[in-house]
Design an enzyme around this catalytic site. Structure first.
Site, short mmCIF file in Angstrom:
data_model
loop_
_atom_site.label_atom_id
_atom_site.label_comp_id
_atom_site.label_asym_id
_atom_site.label_seq_id
_atom_site.Cartn_x
_atom_site.Cartn_y
_atom_site.Cartn_z
N CYS A 68 -26.44 36.90 13.84
CA CYS A 68 -25.26 37.72 14.13
C CYS A 68 -25.69 39.16 14.46
O CYS A 68 -26.47 39.76 13.73
CB CYS A 68 -24.31 37.72 12.94
SG CYS A 68 -22.80 38.67 13.28
N CYS A 72 -23.48 44.07 8.83
CA CYS A 72 -22.83 44.06 7.51
C CYS A 72 -23.92 44.08 6.41
O CYS A 72 -24.75 43.17 6.36
CB CYS A 72 -21.93 42.85 7.36
SG CYS A 72 -20.76 42.67 8.73
N CYS A 75 -24.91 40.92 4.33
CA CYS A 75 -24.92 39.59 4.94
C CYS A 75 -26.31 39.10 5.38
O CYS A 75 -26.97 39.73 6.21
CB CYS A 75 -23.98 39.58 6.15
SG CYS A 75 -23.91 37.95 6.90
N CYS A 112 -12.31 25.47 5.76
CA CYS A 112 -12.57 26.73 6.46
C CYS A 112 -13.87 26.63 7.24
O CYS A 112 -14.88 26.15 6.71
CB CYS A 112 -12.70 27.87 5.45
SG CYS A 112 -11.32 27.99 4.32
N CYS A 143 -8.74 26.65 8.51
CA CYS A 143 -8.99 28.09 8.47
C CYS A 143 -10.26 28.35 9.27
O CYS A 143 -11.15 27.50 9.30
CB CYS A 143 -9.17 28.54 7.02
SG CYS A 143 -9.57 30.30 6.87
N CYS A 203 -5.86 35.51 6.09
CA CYS A 203 -6.70 35.48 4.89
C CYS A 203 -7.55 36.74 4.96
O CYS A 203 -8.37 36.88 5.88
CB CYS A 203 -7.57 34.22 4.89
SG CYS A 203 -8.81 34.19 3.58
N ARG A 275 -7.88 34.61 -4.11
CA ARG A 275 -9.01 33.68 -4.26
C ARG A 275 -10.17 34.33 -4.99
O ARG A 275 -10.65 35.39 -4.63
CB ARG A 275 -9.50 33.19 -2.89
CG ARG A 275 -10.69 32.23 -3.03
CD ARG A 275 -11.09 31.60 -1.73
NE ARG A 275 -9.98 30.87 -1.16
CZ ARG A 275 -9.61 30.94 0.12
NH1 ARG A 275 -10.28 31.68 0.95
NH2 ARG A 275 -8.58 30.25 0.55
S1 SF4 Z 1 -20.51 39.13 7.69
FE1 SF4 Z 1 -22.44 38.42 8.59
S2 SF4 Z 1 -21.83 36.85 10.05
FE2 SF4 Z 1 -19.98 38.05 9.59
S3 SF4 Z 1 -19.95 39.65 11.11
FE3 SF4 Z 1 -21.05 40.53 9.38
S4 SF4 Z 1 -23.22 40.10 9.83
FE4 SF4 Z 1 -22.00 38.78 11.17
#
Ligand code: SF4
Length: 329
Positions: A68, A72, A75, A112, A143, A203, A275
């Protein structure tokens, strides 16, 4: 009656009225209540809207893992961090449906599907629509969490039968820049608006234990509770620390502070399903039980949450049995 309890009553409305004008000082006052008063208020409001024995059960499958481009800070699927999670292609339809059948057999009512995209291409959305339609036929709610959506993409997913779309605000507007720099808080709210306008249930929740200050938890809940319509589902996640991600080394929060966050979500969003989401693997059964008392009434079921561990289904079933709780139909 203590002063704190009276403060709670004033803040929540005597009968658990649904409000969208929550002020930060009211949310802050709820967090500051003596624990017994906050728990009583959360239980009282919970029982006005839900059967306190019932827990909604969802299963989450990563249909497209890793690679990705977003950053984040929590993540392991971001390309920005070395976490050992490789990039995989979008799963085949048949494999997704096989997993959905297994989830249903284990007692899940909602399936989901998560994909590690910044925003899906239109052709990706078409593939996901086929998955949504197939999962619906099995009798499960659907979801998806696919990143940012355009308004037409949201409508296309709705037409395919999507019931819920997950898109978290993650944290307070003030702390957001410490978590993500590749898209803005406004981007998130825009996607939530497209989802809501398309008629898909929302959600939306956040993550705690990422080094945020108590005021950021206030800001996160105040933002959620002030949306024009409350999210139907509010996942509250305790950070799962994955080595290699920036958030892994930041200060966490105590279990009781997590329970308080759940209780304040329950009080401010009385009719939403709250949740108890990521982080249960490292949580004691006693903390989870307190979260249920605080008004959590949904869990993810299954050994994995995208790429991080989750309690084994058997362990969850035993815990629910011991608490006298049952899956929500
Ligand atoms: S949480 Fe992870 S998968 Fe989702 S947008 Fe952020 S980096 Fe990408």
């Amino acid at each position: 009656m203590s002063i704190g309890f009276e403060t709670g009553m004033a803040g929540t409305g005597r009968f658990g009225t649904i409000r969208h004008d929550w002020k930060r000082e009211e949310v802050r006052a709820l967090f500051a209540l003596p624990f017994p008063d906050l728990m009583f208020e959360a239980q009282r409001i919970h029982r006005l809207h839900f059967d306190p024995r019932e827990v909604q059960i969802s299963t989450l499958l990563s249909i497209k893992t890793g690679g990705c481009p977003e950053d984040c800070a929590y993540c392991p699927q971001s390309v920005h961090y070395e976490t050992g999670v490789g990039a995989a292609k979008l799963m085949d339809l048949a494999d997704v449906l096989a997993q959905a059948r297994a989830a249903k057999a284990s007692g899940a009512s909602r399936f989901c599907m998560g994909a590690a995209w910044r925003s899906p291409k239109d052709r990706d959305v078409e593939h996901v629509c086929a998955m949504v339609a197939g999962v619906k036929v099995l009798g499960l709610e659907t979801c998806a969490t696919l990143g940012m959506l355009t308004a037409p993409q949201a409508r296309r997913l709705k037409d395919a039968g999507l019931d819920y779309y997950n898109h978290n605000i993650d944290t307070s507007p003030e702390y957001y820049g410490e978590i993500i720099t590749t898209r803005t808080y406004r981007d998130r709210l825009d996607t939530l608006g497209h989802v809501r306008d398309a008629g898909i249930h929302v959600c939306c929740g956040g993550i705690v234990g990422m080094g945020e200050a108590p005021e950021d938890r206030v800001g996160m809940i105040a933002t959620l509770a002030s949306l024009p319509v409350h999210p139907e589902s509010v996942p509250i996640n305790m950070l799962v620390r994955v080595e290699g991600t920036p958030a892994a080394s930041r200060e966490g929060i105590e279990p009781l502070e997590f329970v308080r966050t759940i209780a304040v979500a329950r009080v401010t969003m009385p009719a939403s399903v709250v949740r108890l989401s990521a982080g249960r693997e490292d949580m004691s059964e006693e903390t989870q039980a307190l979260c249920f008392l605080a008004g959590a009434n949904s869990i993810f079921y299954g050994p994995k949450l995208l790429t991080t561990p989750n309690p084994e289904p058997d362990r969850d079933r035993r815990l629910l049995d011991r608490l006298g709780m049952v899956p929500m139909e």
